[in-house]
Write an enzyme that holds these catalytic residues in place. Structure first.
Site, PDB file in Angstrom:
ATOM      1  N   TYR A 144     -52.391 -46.155   2.662  1.00 22.83           N
ATOM      2  CA  TYR A 144     -53.834 -45.909   2.746  1.00 22.83           C
ATOM      3  C   TYR A 144     -54.459 -46.632   3.926  1.00 22.83           C
ATOM      4  O   TYR A 144     -55.401 -46.157   4.535  1.00 22.83           O
ATOM      5  CB  TYR A 144     -54.530 -46.413   1.470  1.00 22.83           C
ATOM      6  CG  TYR A 144     -54.587 -45.423   0.344  1.00 22.83           C
ATOM      7  CD1 TYR A 144     -53.429 -44.983  -0.275  1.00 22.83           C
ATOM      8  CD2 TYR A 144     -55.804 -44.927  -0.107  1.00 22.83           C
ATOM      9  CE1 TYR A 144     -53.481 -44.083  -1.325  1.00 22.83           C
ATOM     10  CE2 TYR A 144     -55.866 -44.034  -1.152  1.00 22.83           C
ATOM     11  CZ  TYR A 144     -54.710 -43.616  -1.758  1.00 22.83           C
ATOM     12  OH  TYR A 144     -54.769 -42.723  -2.787  1.00 22.83           O
ATOM     13  N   LYS A 189     -39.653 -46.924  -4.763  1.00 19.89           N
ATOM     14  CA  LYS A 189     -38.722 -45.897  -4.298  1.00 19.89           C
ATOM     15  C   LYS A 189     -37.678 -46.637  -3.461  1.00 19.89           C
ATOM     16  O   LYS A 189     -37.499 -46.370  -2.256  1.00 19.89           O
ATOM     17  CB  LYS A 189     -39.494 -44.838  -3.495  1.00 19.89           C
ATOM     18  CG  LYS A 189     -38.702 -43.591  -3.158  1.00 19.89           C
ATOM     19  CD  LYS A 189     -38.449 -42.687  -4.349  1.00 19.89           C
ATOM     20  CE  LYS A 189     -37.537 -41.538  -3.954  1.00 19.89           C
ATOM     21  NZ  LYS A 189     -37.119 -40.715  -5.114  1.00 19.89           N
ATOM     22  N   ASP A 221     -40.351 -41.386  -9.035  1.00 22.73           N
ATOM     23  CA  ASP A 221     -40.197 -40.029  -9.582  1.00 22.73           C
ATOM     24  C   ASP A 221     -39.807 -40.077 -11.055  1.00 22.73           C
ATOM     25  O   ASP A 221     -40.345 -39.346 -11.892  1.00 22.73           O
ATOM     26  CB  ASP A 221     -39.197 -39.200  -8.749  1.00 22.73           C
ATOM     27  CG  ASP A 221     -37.923 -39.944  -8.405  1.00 22.73           C
ATOM     28  OD1 ASP A 221     -37.814 -41.152  -8.699  1.00 22.73           O
ATOM     29  OD2 ASP A 221     -37.011 -39.304  -7.837  1.00 22.73           O
ATOM     30  N   ASP A 245     -51.832 -44.571  -7.260  1.00 26.99           N
ATOM     31  CA  ASP A 245     -52.836 -43.501  -7.284  1.00 26.99           C
ATOM     32  C   ASP A 245     -52.310 -42.330  -8.101  1.00 26.99           C
ATOM     33  O   ASP A 245     -52.983 -41.817  -9.003  1.00 26.99           O
ATOM     34  CB  ASP A 245     -53.149 -43.060  -5.847  1.00 26.99           C
ATOM     35  CG  ASP A 245     -54.163 -41.936  -5.804  1.00 26.99           C
ATOM     36  OD1 ASP A 245     -55.163 -42.039  -6.540  1.00 26.99           O
ATOM     37  OD2 ASP A 245     -53.945 -40.966  -5.063  1.00 26.99           O
ATOM     38  N   ASP A 249     -53.195 -41.141 -12.228  1.00 25.94           N
ATOM     39  CA  ASP A 249     -53.717 -39.817 -12.604  1.00 25.94           C
ATOM     40  C   ASP A 249     -52.851 -39.189 -13.700  1.00 25.94           C
ATOM     41  O   ASP A 249     -53.364 -38.538 -14.612  1.00 25.94           O
ATOM     42  CB  ASP A 249     -53.784 -38.874 -11.391  1.00 25.94           C
ATOM     43  CG  ASP A 249     -55.190 -38.827 -10.802  1.00 25.94           C
ATOM     44  OD1 ASP A 249     -55.870 -39.872 -10.831  1.00 25.94           O
ATOM     45  OD2 ASP A 249     -55.607 -37.749 -10.326  1.00 25.94           O
TER      46      ASP A 249
HETATM   47  C1  IPM Z   1     -58.854 -43.191  -6.762  1.00 28.36           C
HETATM   48  C2  IPM Z   1     -59.254 -42.046  -5.871  1.00 28.36           C
HETATM   49  C3  IPM Z   1     -59.316 -42.541  -4.439  1.00 28.36           C
HETATM   50  C4  IPM Z   1     -57.939 -43.035  -4.061  1.00 28.36           C
HETATM   51  C5  IPM Z   1     -59.799 -41.501  -3.408  1.00 28.36           C
HETATM   52  C6  IPM Z   1     -61.114 -40.881  -3.832  1.00 28.36           C
HETATM   53  C7  IPM Z   1     -59.903 -42.082  -2.039  1.00 28.36           C
HETATM   54  O1  IPM Z   1     -58.380 -40.982  -6.007  1.00 28.36           O
HETATM   55  O2  IPM Z   1     -59.624 -44.167  -6.862  1.00 28.36           O
HETATM   56  O3  IPM Z   1     -57.795 -43.116  -7.367  1.00 28.36           O
HETATM   57  O4  IPM Z   1     -57.087 -42.245  -3.641  1.00 28.36           O
HETATM   58  O5  IPM Z   1     -57.691 -44.240  -4.197  1.00 28.36           O
HETATM   59 MN    MN Z   2     -56.831 -41.300  -7.456  1.00 24.57          MN
END
Ligand code: IPM
Ligand code: MN
Length: 354
Positions: A144, A189, A221, A245, A249
């Site tokens: 990032y 990884k 993975d 990240d 999710d």
């Molecule tokens: C998160 C979001 C952010 C990230 C984006 C919006 C930049 O997805 O906080 O997880 O990738 O960190």
């Molecule tokens: Mn995110």
């Protein structure tokens, strides 16, 4: 004691859910005899309208002069992303705050509430084993924040980590595991990446400092697969920025609604708290959004920024009790259940605190 809080409601449902969180904080202040001072500031699209920037200097200043940052959400509708107001909005606002305040340790808990188990997309037999895990994500390094460069048809994004950057989230993760079920999974990884090999080496060298924590390693993975197949096997997961990240999710679908999930991003002394879900422009301004994630984010703030553990638990218990008593916003209701508005849900939780 007086605590000053920078309140950044942002866009979409941010202001609505923030209003409920503040009511809950006020109830805590009253019950436990604290004083919270709120300093409102603009961020995201809301800031762009006034300042032409998603993260204006005035907002940064307000954060600098506060003891914690309570963040709502930023961003606009998917079909308007090319408008200046929304273009790169999340990136500018969030990555900006993370960098400025060195918010290196991101804490994302994912827990399935038994009374909401039917919401989870996973099979009952997987859920029944109990899911209560936390992902610790490194937040200010890795790909990032490495060099980004495009030269015609060639683009680079550089991923690098040094030992200090790895140690910070790892120390936090080991300590979090010590306070929980004492299991730490380091996700990487290492079969491919040098950065991952360094993560492993550093973790192995640190482990003797935490002899009561059982540490294991998992390739990212495989970790993605195990989060779906066998999520109850996890206690604390720690990983680098982009893996975290993606994995967070994946973990966020386990409880069945993003509206339930808080997060904390910890810096050196100033920390930021925000719901994991986005600004949900489709339901913004309709008094429909679930305020629980924002309310639980304030509990994390009381715990990590102000060391008010009893007060944090009072909020978490109030949410739990409200859910047990059947309080449901649309995102967590089954077809035969009464649907509460944002304000009504806030009120139900508030009642359990008073
Ligand atoms: C998160 C979001 C952010 C990230 C984006 C919006 C930049 O997805 O906080 O997880 O990738 O960190
Ligand atoms: Mn995110």
């Amino acid at each position: 004691m007086n605590h000053s809080i920078a309140v950044l409601p942002g866009d979409g449902i941010g202001p609505e859910v923030m209003a409920e969180a503040i009511k809950v904080l006020d109830a805590i202040a009253k019950k436990f005899n604290h004083e919270f001072t709120y300093r409102q500031a603009l961020i995201g699209g809301a800031a762009f309208v006034k300042y032409g920037q998603h993260l204006p200097e005035e907002t940064v200043e307000i954060c600098k002069n506060s003891n914690a940052i309570l963040f709502g959400s930023v961003g606009g509708p998917v079909d308007q992303q090319d408008q200046p107001k929304w273009k790169d909005c999340e990136k500018n606002a969030l990555l900006g705050l993370r960098k400025i305040f060195d918010l290196a340790v991101n804490v994302r808990p994912a827990k399935v509430y038994p009374m909401l188990a039917s919401l989870s997309p996973l099979k009952a037999e997987i859920i029944e084993k109990g899911i209560d895990l936390v992902i610790i994500r490194e937040l200010v390094g890795g790909i990032y924040f490495g060099e980004h460069k495009t030269e015609g048809d060639l683009a680079h994004d550089v991923m690098s980590y040094d030992r200090a950057q790895i140690e910070r989230p790892l120390h936090f993760a080991f300590q979090a595991a010590q306070k929980r079920r004492k299991k730490l999974t380091v996700v990487d990884k290492a079969n491919v990446l040098d950065t991952s090999r360094l993560w492993r080496k550093v973790a192995q060298e640190m482990a003797p400092q935490y002899p009561n924590v059982a540490m294991d390693f998992l390739f990212v993975d495989n970790a993605a697969m195990q989060l779906i197949k066998n999520p109850s096997s996890f206690d604390v997961i720690v990983t680098e920025n982009m893996f975290g990240d993606i994995l967070s999710d994946i973990a966020s679908v386990l409880p069945g609604s993003l509206g339930l999930m808080p997060s904390a991003s910890l810096g050196n002394k100033l920390h930021l708290y925000e719901p994991i879900g986005g600004s949900a422009p489709d339901i913004a301004g309709q008094n429909k959004a679930n305020p629980i994630a924002q309310i639980l984010s304030t509990a994390l703030m009381l715990r990590y920024s102000f060391a008010l553990e009893e007060e944090a638990q009072a909020i978490e218990n109030a949410v739990q009790t409200a859910l047990e008593s059947g309080a449901r916003t649309g995102d967590i209701a089954s077809s035969d259940e009464l649907i509460l508005s944002t304000v009504e849900m806030g009120q139900k939780i508030l009642e359990k605190i008073l």
